[in-house]
Design an enzyme around this catalytic site. Structure first.
Site, PDB file in Angstrom:
ATOM      1  N   THR A 109      -7.385  -5.369  -0.737  1.00 16.56           N
ATOM      2  CA  THR A 109      -6.206  -5.854  -0.016  1.00 16.56           C
ATOM      3  C   THR A 109      -6.413  -7.249   0.561  1.00 16.56           C
ATOM      4  OG1 THR A 109      -6.968  -4.555   1.884  1.00 16.56           O
ATOM      5  CG2 THR A 109      -5.248  -3.604   0.530  1.00 16.56           C
ATOM      6  N   ASP A 137       0.821  -1.209   0.000  1.00 21.01           N
ATOM      7  CA  ASP A 137       0.000   0.000   0.000  1.00 21.01           C
ATOM      8  C   ASP A 137       0.855   1.260   0.000  1.00 21.01           C
ATOM      9  OD1 ASP A 137      -3.005  -0.401   0.188  1.00 21.01           O
ATOM     10  OD2 ASP A 137      -2.343  -1.810   1.708  1.00 21.01           O
TER      11      ASP A 137
END
Length: 459
Positions: A228, A131
């Protein structure tokens, strides 16, 4: 900073003129040769050539001698020219981000979920080192290649979490991953930093992503790793980047590192796909390692590239046009819905699907890969109806929306109104949910079914 001349030349299909025969191959065109270019360009490619990067034109001072009339005749002056450089840079940035994520994911799937590279957000969704690394890399590339340190980016991650003393191990992993990725920048036609970035520099780059969006001005919306949970599980996820100007989505780039070329493989878990793909010879036709989709608002076209593997990136990198499915019969349509039940009602979408005549099993995939599936013609409907209190974020939809629209599809809220990206980080004023379809006829049927079924729902 300009893009690297050695690898940013443009691939253009050519038709040889003057000898009575055609060659449908490709020629490598460098900017200084514009004035002596004698290939006849197929008319239907002019709109795509409008995406040629302005950076190619600035690689050499000799390009300034090209006459404006010559450039018009070659198709280099078009309505897309204002955003050609932005699109070029954005695609390269997402290509690099996909490469970064593939490497991190390969390491993650063999590690325990308690490893230091996996953390939790406030909403309990897992976050990985990817990320922050992707956010740093994309921020750096946009700033350097577009020539502005103050470029405006609205992104999911903030720098505060990474700046904490307790996150020192995570920061160290991010710095390493960012430098490893940027060292490979020349492969993507971008100049690498002259020296490795330190922790303070990486934090500064991430801190530039502090835009709040809004109805005026230009900013980028970035979701560094959308989906994610799918990322951590070795499944589907996406990197989404969109340029928004005065509240309108102008450009959308969607990287899908695990989206296989073959439609039937999309429904399999990625771990299985990885095994199968190893048994298949790697060719440009299979694109087993994923793809990048992109589109510009108003162009009427959407495009897809394979991910860069071992060869240098040369725009447009074997891009091919994609378009939505022509299916408008609900009984034959495939619909997508989110995997997670936390922020979307599966029961309502299942009931709605049945009432409108959708008979196929839903395609449940993580992230904006659902938008990619519709744009590529692999599915026809995406429905999402958030539970009460959940607010949709613009970076979860902006890139996918413009890509579907330019591929021929329709995306609105459940009342049939365009999604509003002018209210900051969230899709404010969203009526009930989001409906994306491959065509207007199918979309109208879904919207009518929502109206008929909503009164009995508990949302």
């Amino acid at each position: 900073m300009s893009l690297s001349c050695s690898s940013s030349g443009t691939i253009i299909p050519r038709t040889l003129v003057g000898k009575g025969r055609r060659n449908r191959g490709f020629c490598h065109l460098e900017a200084p040769s514009f004035s002596s270019f004698h290939y006849k360009l197929p008319h239907n490619l002019l709109r795509h050539i409008g995406f040629v990067s302005k950076s190619d034109q600035t690689c050499s001072s000799t390009s300034s001698s090209v006459m404006e009339e010559d450039r018009k005749n070659l198709g280099f002056v078009s309505e897309a020219e204002e955003y050609s450089k932005e699109l070029d840079v954005a695609v390269r940035a997402v290509q690099m981000a996909c490469s970064l994520c593939q490497k991190v994911q390969e390491n993650l799937i063999v590690k325990s979920k308690s490893d230091s590279e996996v953390h939790s957000k406030d909403d309990n969704s897992p976050v990985t080192v990817a990320d922050w690394s992707v956010q740093a890399v994309v921020s750096w590339i946009l700033s350097e290649c577009l020539g502005s340190k103050t470029i405006s980016i609205l992104a999911e991650e903030d720098v505060e979490t990474l700046s904490k003393t307790s996150s020192s191990a995570l920061l160290e992993a991010v710095v390493y991953t960012v430098n490893e990725c940027l060292a490979e920048a020349p492969q993507f036609g971008v100049e690498a930093p002259k020296s490795a970035l330190g922790a303070s520099e990486v934090l500064e780059i991430i801190s530039r992503c502090n835009s709040v969006g809004g109805p005026t001005g230009r900013f980028w919306a970035l979701d560094p790793v959308d989906g994610t949970l799918g990322f951590v599980r070795g499944d589907q996820y996406a990197i989404a980047l969109a340029l928004i100007e005065d509240g309108e989505v102008i450009l959308g780039v969607l990287g899908c590192p695990n989206y296989p070329m073959r439609k039937e493989w999309l429904t399999y878990h990625h771990r299985y796909h990885r095994i199968v793909s190893k048994l298949t010879p790697p060719t440009s036709e299979t694109w087993d390692k994923g793809c990048v989709l992109y589109a510009r608002k108003g162009s009427g076209r959407a495009w897809m590239q394979p991910l860069v593997q071992f060869n240098k990136f040369v725009w447009p990198n074997y891009a091919r046009e994609v378009s939505v499915s022509s299916i408008d019969n609900p009984a034959l349509a495939t619909f997508c819905e989110p995997v997670e039940k936390a922020n979307s009602s599966h029961s309502f979408t299942e009931g709605l699907a049945h009432s409108v005549g959708l008979r196929k099993q839903p395609l449940r995939v993580y992230s904006m890969v659902k938008y990619a599936a519709i744009a590529r013609g692999h599915a026809e409907v995406f429905m999402k109806f958030p539970r009460s209190g959940y607010k949709e974020k613009i970076w979860d939809h902006a890139a996918g929306v413009v890509i579907i629209q330019e591929a021929g599809g329709v995306v609105t809220d459940a009342r049939g109104r365009p999604l509003d990206f002018s209210k900051g980080a969230y899709l404010e004023g969203l009526d009930r949910g989001i409906v994306a379809c491959a065509g207007a006829s199918l979309h109208e049927k879904i919207i009518d079914a929502v109206d008929a079924s909503w009164g009995s729902s508990c949302l």
